[in-house]
Design a protein around this motif. Structure first.
Motif, short mmCIF file in Angstrom:
data_model
loop_
_atom_site.label_atom_id
_atom_site.label_comp_id
_atom_site.label_asym_id
_atom_site.label_seq_id
_atom_site.Cartn_x
_atom_site.Cartn_y
_atom_site.Cartn_z
N UNK A 70 0.81 -1.22 0.00
CA UNK A 70 0.00 0.00 0.00
C UNK A 70 0.84 1.27 0.00
N UNK A 71 2.18 1.13 -0.09
CA UNK A 71 3.03 2.31 -0.17
C UNK A 71 2.96 2.90 -1.58
N UNK A 72 2.98 4.22 -1.63
CA UNK A 72 2.99 4.86 -2.96
C UNK A 72 4.42 5.21 -3.33
N UNK A 73 4.81 4.84 -4.53
CA UNK A 73 6.14 5.16 -5.03
C UNK A 73 6.00 6.11 -6.20
N UNK A 123 -4.47 12.33 -2.21
CA UNK A 123 -4.67 13.79 -2.21
C UNK A 123 -3.34 14.53 -2.08
N UNK A 124 -2.42 14.01 -1.23
CA UNK A 124 -1.17 14.70 -1.00
C UNK A 124 -0.17 14.52 -2.12
N UNK A 125 -0.53 13.66 -3.07
CA UNK A 125 0.44 13.27 -4.08
C UNK A 125 0.88 14.43 -4.96
N UNK A 126 -0.09 15.23 -5.42
CA UNK A 126 0.24 16.34 -6.31
C UNK A 126 1.19 17.30 -5.63
N UNK A 127 0.88 17.54 -4.35
CA UNK A 127 1.74 18.43 -3.58
C UNK A 127 3.17 17.89 -3.52
N UNK A 128 3.27 16.57 -3.24
CA UNK A 128 4.60 15.99 -3.11
C UNK A 128 5.31 15.96 -4.45
N UNK A 129 4.53 15.75 -5.50
CA UNK A 129 5.14 15.71 -6.82
C UNK A 129 5.81 17.04 -7.15
N UNK A 130 5.13 18.12 -6.75
CA UNK A 130 5.72 19.44 -6.94
C UNK A 130 7.04 19.55 -6.20
N UNK A 131 7.03 19.02 -4.95
CA UNK A 131 8.26 19.12 -4.16
C UNK A 131 9.39 18.30 -4.80
#
Lengths: 514, 250
Positions: free
Chosen positions: A209-212, A237-245
């Motif tokens: 269930x981890x997202x890579x 939901x947090x993915x887009x934010x992290x992708x930016x980072x």
């Protein structure tokens, strides 16, 4: 996600600031009772300043307003009401609020600058460590490990770097031992093969269930490899934010990699390892291709030498003897070339063990017996020499080179002296001949590769490799070689000095008897 | 030699080396079999009686140590390895697997024959149970546990005797450091080469005429020690006039 986090933190800060104001109020009520202190509002500047420095502008402003309100309520008559009667006190309070706002703004700005400076320093430290590590990285895998660690420390997440291999597009090699799920691997292979938009990372969910997030480090330079970042079991939901980072960090990292010319370093390391492999293969085949026929030639000559058919044939036997001697010389030359290549290609890795210096000397003499011919050996090796911790085979080969030199450059029938001496923390093996000798200029240059002294080149053939090899072999054992000569025609003394660990020896003497 | 001609199996992939070895051995009264690969060698060794094996490393089909192991699994035939210089670790490995000795390439026929005779003699002694080993002035009686130098009995400490005993059991052949350390001091000391160096010095003081230029207990650098067993009885008797054995001569 990130904004929410920030709001939460801001609320916490405001709460803390209000708590501080509350505590101050309680303290001041006490002070007013005990010391009949009036106009306590100025003291509220304290929590305002603290809040500004510790928790930023919003918290400071909250503290200022709370402070003003509390002053009006607790300390200005009429007490316990927000109404203030005296115009002087209204002015006081207004002034307080003004000063509080201005100082909190200043303090907050200071804090921001301090934070930035600190972060910059940490970044610089990271970057410095990274560039230093790159500087000492020799292979491609070292460089990749450095990039991987750098990204891990910058992103604060588990990062696995896959080095893209140039030749086969569908395989990506893994640079570290970390276990990576199969699904992530196949995505990495897709990205490495250029079958994905390089600027846009694909999220992959593994079995736990981890997202890579899988992305090429640089959209332009494939040699930087592909990374897989483990985001943990975060919500989509947090993915887009992290992708930016990740984008920001990767843009920074790529700029750094380009600035440090890592691409060049990687290709150079790759070339170096290919050259090394080629050289190894060449040495291996030269060794086999040249020496196997020599072994046959020498063996066949030795059989002929003892053949009954040649027993009475003095001339034929002399010819066979020539064949054998020349083949032996050729074999020595090939050995020297191989040793020299070994030294300059990958250095020497000595197999150290405790050895008796006398054994090394005796073994070297045995190997050179034919070379010495009718030169008189005078051996002076005391029985109680300390043991040395060396690769005895390497030291023996160095000694053989020195013996070989002594025999080559001294006249038949002359004396060759071999001495061994124990010094305080070393033993010295010295070989002196009555041969050609060295000029002052020769003394420093004989250790160079391919150097041959003027007198020496004139009298005997040789490659000029021997002493260079001897020096390298002795140095690999922590020792050194030196030369002495009273000049041309006065002979030469070459000495090998090897280190001895006295303390270890004294202890050993006892142990073995038990 | 009055016995029937000894049979030697030469394992080498180079035909030129096999050829000179064959000629050299036949000139010295041996019967020769040849094998160019490891598989062929093992087949020959199982089908025919063999008194001695000469094994060159670097066979095309099999690792040298594998050949040694396979042959050793059913036979104690003397086995001599031909190896190149600067591969001490490989030599040690092969000796530990059961090879009796090695000769460094390139070598002369005389050098190889000397090693071969020593190995054959050792095999003969082991089969007959002969307890006495003579090396020049030194006599080691393995059954009486006595060591004599010029007919005078020597006093050795138990460890010194054990060391000499193991070397005498392999007289003429090299014995590795690891083997000696394991047999005399126990397996936890196989790395403690300095024990050996110190004890060999003490032993040489007692058995060598000139301990600084030993001729009986000789060092094989990086590999081990050997008792310099002369190749024949006649050579042994001529000890005091001959050059040191093992020297490269004709």
């Amino acid at each position: 996600m990130r904004i929410l986090h920030q709001i939460l933190r801001e609320w916490r800060n405001v709460g803390l600031a209000l708590l501080l104001v509350g505590a101050m109020t309680v303290g001041m009520i006490g002070l007013v009772r005990e010391a009949a202190l009036a106009h306590g509002s100025v003291l509220y500047l304290l929590p305002v300043l603290i809040a500004a420095i510790r928790w930023g502008l919003v918290a400071a402003l909250a503290a200022a307003i709370a402070g003003g309100t509390a002053s009006a309520f607790f300390f200005y008559p009429p007490l316990y009401s927000f109404v203030i009667k005296d115009p002087q006190e209204i002015l006081d309070l207004t002034l307080f609020i003004f000063v509080a706002v201005v100082t909190s703004k200043l303090a907050a700005k200071l804090k921001l600058q301090f934070d930035i400076a600190q972060k910059r320093e940490a970044d610089m430290r990271d970057l410095y460590a990274f560039s230093r590590r790159l500087a000492v990285s020799f292979g491609v895998s070292d460089i990749h490990a450095a990039i991987e660690d750098h990204l891990t420390s910058v992103m604060q997440r588990k990062v696995v770097l896959f080095a893209s291999t140039q030749d086969s597009s569908d395989t990506a090699t893994h640079s570290s031992d970390t276990a990576v799920p199969e699904r992530v691997r196949s995505e990495v292979a897709q990205v490495a093969a250029g079958r994905r938009d390089p600027a846009n990372g694909m999220p992959v969910i593994d079995g736990d269930g981890d997202i890579w997030l899988v992305r090429a480090v640089s959209p332009k330079k494939s040699e930087f490899g592909v990374i897989a970042v483990n985001l943990g079991p975060d919500s989509q939901a947090g993915l887009d934010d992290f992708r930016l980072r990740v984008d920001t960090v990767l843009a920074d990292a790529t700029a750094t990699l380009e600035r440090l010319d890592v691409a060049h370093a990687i290709s150079e390391a790759r070339m170096r390892s290919e050259t090394d492999q080629l050289r190894e293969a060449l040495i291996g085949s030269v060794s086999h291709e040249l020496r196997t026929p020599l072994a046959s030639i020498l063996g066949a000559a030795s059989v002929l030498m003892s053949a009954p058919a040649l027993a009475g044939e003095k001339n034929l036997r002399a010819l066979v003897n020539d064949v054998r001697n020349e083949a032996e010389r050729l074999n020595d030359d090939i050995q020297n070339l191989l040793d020299a290549t070994r030294i300059s290609s990958d250095g020497i890795k000595p197999h150290t063990e405790w050895a008796d210096p006398a054994d090394i000397v005796n073994s070297a003499i045995e190997r050179c017996r034919r070379r010495f011919g009718d030169r008189r050996l005078s051996l002076d090796v005391p029985g109680e020499l300390p043991l040395v911790y060396v690769d005895s085979v390497l030291v023996e080969q160095a000694l053989v080179q020195i013996f070989d030199n002594a025999a080559k450059y001294s006249p038949a029938g002359s004396r060759i002296g071999i001495t061994a001496r124990a010094r305080e923390s070393s033993i010295v093996l010295a070989v002196s001949d009555e041969g050609t000798g060295l000029s002052n200029g020769d003394k420093t240059r004989i250790w160079e590769r391919f150097f041959r002294g003027g007198q020496h080149a004139a009298t005997t053939s040789g490659s000029g490799l021997g002493l260079w090899i001897a020096t390298a072999f002795v140095a690999a054992n922590g020792g050194k070689i030196s030369a002495k000569s009273d000049g041309i025609g006065y002979g030469t003394t070459l000495s090998i000095e090897l280190p001895v660990a006295q303390a270890a020896l004294a202890q050993m003497e006892g142990e073995a008897d038990e | 030699m009055s016995e029937p001609a000894p049979i030697v199996l030469i394992i080498d992939d180079e035909i030129q080396i096999r050829r000179f070895l064959r000629t050299g051995f036949e000139l010295n009264g041996f019967v020769v079999h040849e094998a160019g690969t490891g598989a062929e060698a093992i087949r020959t060794a199982t089908l025919r009686p063999i008194d001695l094996v000469i094994l060159d490393l670097g066979l095309p089909d099999m690792d040298g140590s594998e050949v040694v192991e396979k042959i050793r699994s059913w036979s104690s035939v003397p086995l001599i390895v031909l190896s190149v210089r600067s591969s001490e670790a490989e030599k040690v490995k092969l000796l530990e697997r059961g090879a009796d000795d090695y000769v460094v390439k390139p070598f002369g026929m005389a050098e190889l024959l000397a090693r071969v005779r020593v190995a054959l003699r050792r095999q003969m002694r082991a089969m007959s149970g002969e307890p006495i080993v003579k090396i020049g002035p030194l006599t080691i009686d393995l059954s009486a546990r006595a060591v004599l130098l010029n007919e005078v009995r020597l006093t050795l400490t138990p460890k010194e005797y054990r060391l000499l005993q193991i070397l005498a059991q392999h007289a003429g052949n090299v014995v590795t450091h690891q083997h000696l350390l394991k047999e005399v001091w126990g397996s936890i000391h196989v790395q403690d080469t300095h024990y050996l160096r110190i004890f060999v010095r003490k032993l040489r003081q007692k058995i060598e005429a000139n301990p600084n230029s030993p001729r009986i207990l000789v060092t094989e650098l990086g590999v081990g020690y050997r008792l310099a067993q002369p190749a024949s009885e006649a050579e042994n008797n001529a000890w005091n006039v001959a050059e040191a054995p093992g020297a490269k001569g004709e």
